[in-house]
Enzyme design. Structure first.
Site, short mmCIF file in Angstrom:
data_model
loop_
_atom_site.label_atom_id
_atom_site.label_comp_id
_atom_site.label_asym_id
_atom_site.label_seq_id
_atom_site.Cartn_x
_atom_site.Cartn_y
_atom_site.Cartn_z
N GLU A 1 -14.64 -5.00 2.99
CA GLU A 1 -13.96 -4.94 4.28
C GLU A 1 -14.96 -5.04 5.43
O GLU A 1 -15.93 -4.29 5.48
CB GLU A 1 -13.18 -3.62 4.39
CG GLU A 1 -12.49 -3.43 5.73
CD GLU A 1 -11.71 -2.13 5.77
OE1 GLU A 1 -10.77 -1.99 4.97
OE2 GLU A 1 -12.07 -1.25 6.58
N GLU B 1 -6.03 -7.24 6.82
CA GLU B 1 -5.65 -5.84 6.63
C GLU B 1 -5.24 -5.19 7.95
O GLU B 1 -5.86 -5.43 8.98
CB GLU B 1 -6.85 -5.04 6.08
CG GLU B 1 -7.47 -5.58 4.82
CD GLU B 1 -8.73 -4.81 4.46
OE1 GLU B 1 -9.52 -5.34 3.67
OE2 GLU B 1 -8.95 -3.70 5.00
N SER B 2 -4.22 -4.38 7.88
CA SER B 2 -3.79 -3.50 8.98
C SER B 2 -3.06 -4.23 10.10
O SER B 2 -3.41 -5.34 10.49
CB SER B 2 -4.98 -2.74 9.59
OG SER B 2 -5.67 -2.00 8.62
N ASN C 1 -10.43 -6.20 8.56
CA ASN C 1 -9.63 -5.07 9.00
C ASN C 1 -9.34 -5.21 10.49
O ASN C 1 -10.26 -5.20 11.31
CB ASN C 1 -10.34 -3.75 8.73
CG ASN C 1 -9.41 -2.56 8.85
OD1 ASN C 1 -8.29 -2.67 9.35
ND2 ASN C 1 -9.86 -1.40 8.39
N LYS D 1 -8.21 2.45 -2.83
CA LYS D 1 -8.62 2.41 -1.43
C LYS D 1 -9.10 3.80 -1.01
O LYS D 1 -8.34 4.76 -1.04
CB LYS D 1 -7.48 1.95 -0.53
CG LYS D 1 -7.92 1.64 0.89
CD LYS D 1 -6.80 1.07 1.71
CE LYS D 1 -7.28 0.78 3.13
NZ LYS D 1 -6.17 0.35 4.00
N LYS E 1 0.58 4.96 1.09
CA LYS E 1 -0.15 5.98 1.85
C LYS E 1 0.85 6.88 2.56
O LYS E 1 1.88 6.42 3.06
CB LYS E 1 -1.14 5.36 2.84
CG LYS E 1 -0.55 4.61 4.00
CD LYS E 1 -1.68 4.18 4.94
CE LYS E 1 -1.16 3.37 6.13
NZ LYS E 1 -2.24 2.97 7.03
N GLU F 1 0.81 -1.22 0.00
CA GLU F 1 0.00 0.00 0.00
C GLU F 1 0.84 1.27 0.00
O GLU F 1 1.82 1.39 0.75
CB GLU F 1 -0.91 0.00 1.22
CG GLU F 1 -1.85 1.19 1.29
CD GLU F 1 -2.99 0.96 2.23
OE1 GLU F 1 -4.02 0.42 1.78
OE2 GLU F 1 -2.84 1.28 3.44
#
Length: 266
Positions: free
Chosen positions: A171, A221-222, A191, A122, A62, A60
């Site tokens: 998600e 995710e995350s 998530n 996203k 960001k 990703e």
């Protein structure tokens, strides 16, 4: 405690309304159709790419997060994301939200001609306008967040994405959100970060794994910062791992990705 997601969605509604005034929906729809016609190949399948990959890393791009501030304020997506692809990413995620994540639609637009790797747009997608925009930008997949929209709206947006040739990563975070699987997403992401408080707990992915159907591509995710965690998540059925901060905090995110992948067991 302040609900960050509620604030983000309220801001997003204002943003979309402003965009409508400068670029009407009908114009955007035509632009999306033209982009799809000009592409040399159909949008790439992110779900198939994850299943075929030995690592499943969705790298990703960001610049910041609402809870942790800036990672790389002046980073350029056209430099980092193609390098991610060259260093083994199964797919790319590009955050296009500006106020909270420091991203922009132009980030995705700049990266698209530089790689054939599947790209996930996203963002906090709540209206059809944003789905058409994703197609016009050249995205291969979009993120739909159960906590951000009602089930009926989610299904409408998922159907529109599919009509435009894009895949959907749905998600969820809580067990009650499993009902959103009726929207027939191509992938389901768990998530580990609660979007109301932004607290992160990787155990969320482990706890939710047994509740997910076997016939869908599962994405964690995350909060994933260790190859060991990826190996453990693969053992319980996950095939995609969305990782951003772990790479973006390093001097060279693409090199960090390459080293991370080498540490994952095939």
């Amino acid at each position: 405690m302040k609900d960050i997601l509620e604030e983000i969605i309220a801001t997003k509604r204002i943003e979309v309304e402003r965009l409508r005034k400068t670029r009407p929906l009908e114009t955007l729809r035509i632009d999306a159709e033209q982009v799809l016609k000009k592409r040399h190949t159909s949008p790439a399948s992110m779900s198939r790419s994850l299943m075929a990959s030995s690592s499943g890393i969705i790298a990703e791009f960001k610049r910041r997060s609402p809870s942790k501030g800036w990672f790389k304020e002046h980073a350029r997506a056209e430099n980092i994301s193609p390098a991610y692809a060259q260093n083994g990413a199964a797919a790319l995620s590009i955050l296009t939200d500006t106020p909270y994540f420091g991203g922009a639609a132009d980030d995705l637009r700049a990266v698209r001609p530089l790689t054939d790797c599947p790209i996930l747009r996203k963002d906090f997608i709540i209206e059809a306008y944003q789905v058409y925009e994703a197609a016009a930008l050249g995205a291969d997949a979009i993120l739909l967040i159960a906590a951000a929209i009602r089930k009926a709206a989610c299904c409408e947006l998922a159907n529109l994405a599919h009509d435009l040739g894009m895949e959907v990563l749905l998600e969820i975070h809580e067990e009650h959100e499993l009902e959103y699987l009726a929207c027939q997403p191509d992938m389901v992401g768990i998530n580990n970060r609660h979007l109301g408080t932004f607290k992160t707990d990787v155990d969320t992915s482990f706890k939710m794994s047994s509740l997910l159907p076997d016939n869908i591509v599962k994405v964690a995710e995350s909060g994933i910062s260790s190859p060991t965690t990826v190996n453990e998540l693969r053992r319980v059925g996950y095939r995609g791992f969305l990782i951003g901060e772990t790479f973006m905090r390093t001097p060279n995110p693409a090199v960090a990705l390459s080293e991370f992948i080498r540490s994952i067991k095939s």
